[in-house]
Each structure stands twice: as C-alpha cells, then as structure tokens.
Design an enzyme around this catalytic site. Sequence first.
Site, mmCIF file in Angstrom:
data_model
loop_
_atom_site.group_PDB
_atom_site.id
_atom_site.type_symbol
_atom_site.label_atom_id
_atom_site.label_comp_id
_atom_site.label_asym_id
_atom_site.label_seq_id
_atom_site.Cartn_x
_atom_site.Cartn_y
_atom_site.Cartn_z
ATOM 1 N N TYR A 1 0.844 -1.190 0.000
ATOM 2 C CA TYR A 1 0.000 0.000 0.000
ATOM 3 C C TYR A 1 0.879 1.238 0.000
ATOM 4 O O TYR A 1 1.767 1.387 0.843
ATOM 5 C CB TYR A 1 -0.935 0.030 1.211
ATOM 6 C CG TYR A 1 -1.910 1.181 1.121
ATOM 7 C CD1 TYR A 1 -2.929 1.157 0.181
ATOM 8 C CD2 TYR A 1 -1.788 2.298 1.927
ATOM 9 C CE1 TYR A 1 -3.807 2.225 0.048
ATOM 10 C CE2 TYR A 1 -2.665 3.365 1.816
ATOM 11 C CZ TYR A 1 -3.671 3.325 0.863
ATOM 12 O OH TYR A 1 -4.537 4.386 0.731
ATOM 13 N N HIS B 1 3.397 15.678 8.504
ATOM 14 C CA HIS B 1 2.775 14.441 8.030
ATOM 15 C C HIS B 1 1.277 14.428 8.309
ATOM 16 O O HIS B 1 0.494 13.931 7.505
ATOM 17 C CB HIS B 1 3.419 13.228 8.699
ATOM 18 C CG HIS B 1 4.511 12.606 7.891
ATOM 19 N ND1 HIS B 1 4.266 11.765 6.827
ATOM 20 C CD2 HIS B 1 5.850 12.691 7.993
ATOM 21 C CE1 HIS B 1 5.414 11.364 6.310
ATOM 22 N NE2 HIS B 1 6.394 11.913 6.986
ATOM 23 N N GLU C 1 4.444 -35.571 29.642
ATOM 24 C CA GLU C 1 3.367 -34.642 29.302
ATOM 25 C C GLU C 1 2.052 -35.348 28.992
ATOM 26 O O GLU C 1 1.083 -34.715 28.565
ATOM 27 C CB GLU C 1 3.797 -33.790 28.089
ATOM 28 C CG GLU C 1 5.032 -32.952 28.358
ATOM 29 C CD GLU C 1 5.497 -32.174 27.135
ATOM 30 O OE1 GLU C 1 4.946 -32.413 26.037
ATOM 31 O OE2 GLU C 1 6.392 -31.331 27.277
ATOM 32 N N GLU D 1 9.617 6.255 16.522
ATOM 33 C CA GLU D 1 9.926 5.773 15.181
ATOM 34 C C GLU D 1 11.242 6.356 14.657
ATOM 35 O O GLU D 1 12.154 5.635 14.259
ATOM 36 C CB GLU D 1 8.769 6.165 14.249
ATOM 37 C CG GLU D 1 8.972 5.813 12.797
ATOM 38 C CD GLU D 1 7.845 6.350 11.918
ATOM 39 O OE1 GLU D 1 7.748 5.888 10.767
ATOM 40 O OE2 GLU D 1 7.082 7.226 12.364
ATOM 41 N N HIS D 2 11.328 7.684 14.601
ATOM 42 C CA HIS D 2 12.534 8.363 14.128
ATOM 43 C C HIS D 2 13.207 9.054 15.310
ATOM 44 O O HIS D 2 12.546 9.742 16.080
ATOM 45 C CB HIS D 2 12.203 9.446 13.099
ATOM 46 C CG HIS D 2 11.381 8.975 11.951
ATOM 47 N ND1 HIS D 2 10.040 9.273 11.815
ATOM 48 C CD2 HIS D 2 11.707 8.232 10.868
ATOM 49 C CE1 HIS D 2 9.582 8.737 10.699
ATOM 50 N NE2 HIS D 2 10.556 8.094 10.109
ATOM 51 N N HIS E 1 2.090 -38.961 20.803
ATOM 52 C CA HIS E 1 3.427 -38.454 20.505
ATOM 53 C C HIS E 1 4.474 -39.523 20.843
ATOM 54 O O HIS E 1 5.395 -39.788 20.066
ATOM 55 C CB HIS E 1 3.726 -37.199 21.338
ATOM 56 C CG HIS E 1 3.060 -35.953 20.849
ATOM 57 N ND1 HIS E 1 1.710 -35.804 20.791
ATOM 58 C CD2 HIS E 1 3.600 -34.775 20.411
ATOM 59 C CE1 HIS E 1 1.413 -34.583 20.353
ATOM 60 N NE2 HIS E 1 2.558 -33.937 20.103
ATOM 61 N N ASN F 1 -2.804 6.000 6.915
ATOM 62 C CA ASN F 1 -3.439 6.743 8.000
ATOM 63 C C ASN F 1 -3.977 5.790 9.066
ATOM 64 O O ASN F 1 -3.748 4.578 9.023
ATOM 65 C CB ASN F 1 -4.540 7.657 7.454
ATOM 66 C CG ASN F 1 -5.658 6.870 6.776
ATOM 67 O OD1 ASN F 1 -5.824 5.663 6.981
ATOM 68 N ND2 ASN F 1 -6.447 7.557 5.954
ATOM 69 N N ASP G 1 13.457 9.054 4.820
ATOM 70 C CA ASP G 1 12.116 8.935 4.240
ATOM 71 C C ASP G 1 12.148 8.774 2.728
ATOM 72 O O ASP G 1 11.314 8.063 2.155
ATOM 73 C CB ASP G 1 11.285 10.181 4.566
ATOM 74 C CG ASP G 1 10.601 10.100 5.915
ATOM 75 O OD1 ASP G 1 10.641 9.029 6.540
ATOM 76 O OD2 ASP G 1 10.025 11.117 6.349
ATOM 77 N N GLN H 1 8.602 16.759 10.132
ATOM 78 C CA GLN H 1 7.856 15.510 10.277
ATOM 79 C C GLN H 1 6.456 15.744 10.827
ATOM 80 O O GLN H 1 5.527 14.988 10.535
ATOM 81 C CB GLN H 1 8.623 14.546 11.183
ATOM 82 C CG GLN H 1 9.960 14.099 10.601
ATOM 83 C CD GLN H 1 9.787 13.404 9.255
ATOM 84 O OE1 GLN H 1 9.044 12.442 9.127
ATOM 85 N NE2 GLN H 1 10.469 13.903 8.241
ATOM 86 N N THR I 1 3.345 9.241 12.019
ATOM 87 C CA THR I 1 4.793 9.453 12.092
ATOM 88 C C THR I 1 5.190 10.054 13.432
ATOM 89 O O THR I 1 4.571 11.000 13.918
ATOM 90 C CB THR I 1 5.235 10.395 10.957
ATOM 91 O OG1 THR I 1 5.080 9.713 9.720
ATOM 92 C CG2 THR I 1 6.680 10.800 11.111
ATOM 93 N N GLN J 1 -10.510 -0.007 1.645
ATOM 94 C CA GLN J 1 -11.004 -0.862 0.564
ATOM 95 C C GLN J 1 -9.853 -1.515 -0.203
ATOM 96 O O GLN J 1 -9.969 -2.659 -0.668
ATOM 97 C CB GLN J 1 -11.920 -0.079 -0.390
ATOM 98 C CG GLN J 1 -11.317 1.129 -1.065
ATOM 99 C CD GLN J 1 -11.486 2.410 -0.272
ATOM 100 O OE1 GLN J 1 -11.607 2.386 0.949
ATOM 101 N NE2 GLN J 1 -11.493 3.548 -0.964
#
Length: 429
Positions: free
Chosen positions: A121, A253, A406, A318-319, A411, A205, A352, A250, A228, A182
């Site tokens: 995406y 964003h 067990e 993140e950054h 087994h 988003n 980026d 940033q 971000t 979608q």
Amino acid sequence: MSRLLKTGKSSTEIAQADAQVRIAVQNMLEDVQTRGDEAVRELSAKLDQWAPETFKLSPEQIAELIRSLPEQTIADLKFAQANVRRFAEAQKSALKDIEVETLPGVILGHKNIPVNSVGCYVPGGRYPMVASAHMSVLTAKVAGVKRVIACTPPINGQIPAATVAAMSFAGADEIYILGGVQALAAMALGTETLAPVDMLVGPGNAYVAEAKRQLFGKVGIDLLAGPTETLVIADETADAEMVATDLLGQAEHGPTSPCALITTSEKLAIETQAEIERQLKLLPTGEVARMAWENYGTIILVNSQEEALAEANQLAYEHVEVLTREPQYFLDHMTNFGALFLGPETNVAYGDKVIGTNHTLPTKGAARYTGGLWVGKFIKTCTYQKVKPEASAMIGEYCARLCEIENFAGHAEQAKLRVRRYANVTQSL
C-alpha cells in the site's frame, strides 16, 4: 531528574479516537468480505470519488503515465531506488541458509524462503507518498517475492503519475488505483477480480493501520505503522533552527503526528519553542504541523545524556535524531527506536525519501519489540531435519520418555515406532 516543559493530548483522548476508527474499519472489512468488488467500488466512489471500469492499470496506461513525467523526476526516482536496492541487497546477503549436524546422524537446518505474494500500500491523500513504492515494492522484489501488487489512491480524481512510475520501476507485477481500507481489504480478502495476497505492507493513516491490525492472521503484515513519530535528542551544541526545522518537517505528516524534544539545555528548549512559532508562520504546511505540535508535541528537560537515553528508550519513537556532542553514545546504548539519524549532517527526510534505509518503521511503542520493514520481513526462515536410522533410534528413546511426562501417548508412540523400526537396523550394522 527529568521534567516536562510541554505535553500534548492525554492517552484517554487518543484511545477514544482509536475506538471510533476500529468500529468503522470493522464494518468496511465485513462489507468487502461479503460483497467483494461491489463493496470495493462503492467505498472507492464514496471515499475517493473514484469508480473506473477497472482499478487495475494496463501496461499501456503505465507507460503513458511514465512518459508524462519530466526526465529529472524519472532520474530522481531511479537514483533513490538504486540506493534502496543496494542497501536491501546488502541486507539480504546477511541471510544465510544453514545445515548442521548437531549429533551424529542428526542433521538440522533452515531455509530462507520468500513469501509468495505481497500487497503493497502506497499512501496518497494529502501527500502522494512516492517513496513508499521504493520501500515496499522494491524491497519485496529484492527479497525474491514472485507476485507483488501495489495499490495507491487517486489524488483529486487524478492518477498520481510519479507514484505509478515508482511502482513500475520497482518491479510491481500489478498496479491498482485504489485507496484506503477498501484497498487493504481487496488485497487481503480477494475479490472476483483481484486474487488475494499472503502479506500486506506499507504505511497509511489511522484507518489503514487499523485495517492491517484487523486483517492480521488472515494475512501477514510488516508492522502497524501509525502516525509518524519524531524525537530529537539535543544538547547545548545543537541550534534551535535545526531542531525546530527537523521537528516540524515531520509534524507536517498529519495533525496526529507526535514530535518530541529531549534536551539537557533549558536555553535550547526555550529557543526551540520560539523558533517553532516563527517557522509555523512561514511553512506552507504550517496549519497541519501546528496541530501536531500543539496536540502531540513534547519537550522533556533532562540533566544528563544518561537521563536522555532513559527517556528516549521509554518513548520508543519511530525516528530519532541525535544532535549532541557524542551521537555515537546513543548508537552504542539506545535499544528502542525505529531508525537513528546521527549528527546534524543527516535527518529524517533523507531516510524517508532517498538515502536507502527503509522508511516503514515501528510506531506507538512497537520499537520495543520490532524493527522496521526490510528484506527479512518478506522471508520466512523455515526449519527442516534429516535423521539417520541409528540416530533416530537413539533420539526416539529420549523423545518417548519426554512425551510420557506430558501425557502425550500418541506423541510417544511416534517415537517408539522409530525405536522399534530402527534399533534392529542399528544392531544389524
């Protein structure tokens, strides 16, 4: 001891907004699951005013869009992709298949196998995130993914030519002009005209991030990339203009993008706040950046770089830009971050857009347990074993006893069968 000089919205307010997104996304995914292409088309028409005969671009359409771009744009895209490819190939070279004899006759190994199909995406909306095509499509192709499809939304009713070019240059096998929840739903669930993928990647988003969260399990995901986040760690050697520029760079964003300053200098903190106000009046995206700074901006004053390190690891942003006398200290000791930018010569925008490291990174504290998108995210490390008869008889004795502890009788019988079958083989040799 650290102290807050500025803070943003409370966690309660943020949680309430997240709950509304969660319900809306759930309804949309259920609609696509039930009605397929019809639901996708209705959602696209409603949310993006986009309902062409087919969302998939033909090779002729792609070629025409590429021809519409200036030569400089094409050269710039290829420069950025060359950097991303070089770094991704270097990362892939670090992944090795192994095979080792752990005991006489017991051979264990693992193989690194690319995922078969991936949906990438690439966000649009306020900003056409062209660079996300490099980071997702190209990286998946370097990893060896056979089928890579890419989705991006129209922008004001138009196909974003530069984004499509980037997808094509990166090696996308199918390109769709389709956005939002979608697009994620169509790629993950499949429709009458779009075969489903095994994995979803890419930022977006809050609705896109929530769609990925709800679809996880049905498909794999890279990570939950939320708004971000940017942290600047600075001492008295930093200047307020650079700190403010890199925070607002940033914050633009989106209005929910957290940005923070951790500093040992109260003078710098005060100057940075004044510089942010000055720049907000000049920045073309200042309206968005102001909302982010006022609602999600933080300044933390600390007494030492050790305190700065502790606060930064707690934020797990993140950054993280380091504008201090000794940036190497944070590379050596910091554990919770998506990507580090060390020294004033680099910045988050380099990461980026162009320098080669991947920009799809963990947010909302996820840096405590994961890194960002890289070739390894598209590769499954799968184990195997090969055992000689005499080794199987020996291992079987241990396995049977451990299974019985067990209460796994079935087994245990698997192991005992091998003991009966291969012990005689061993004795006869």
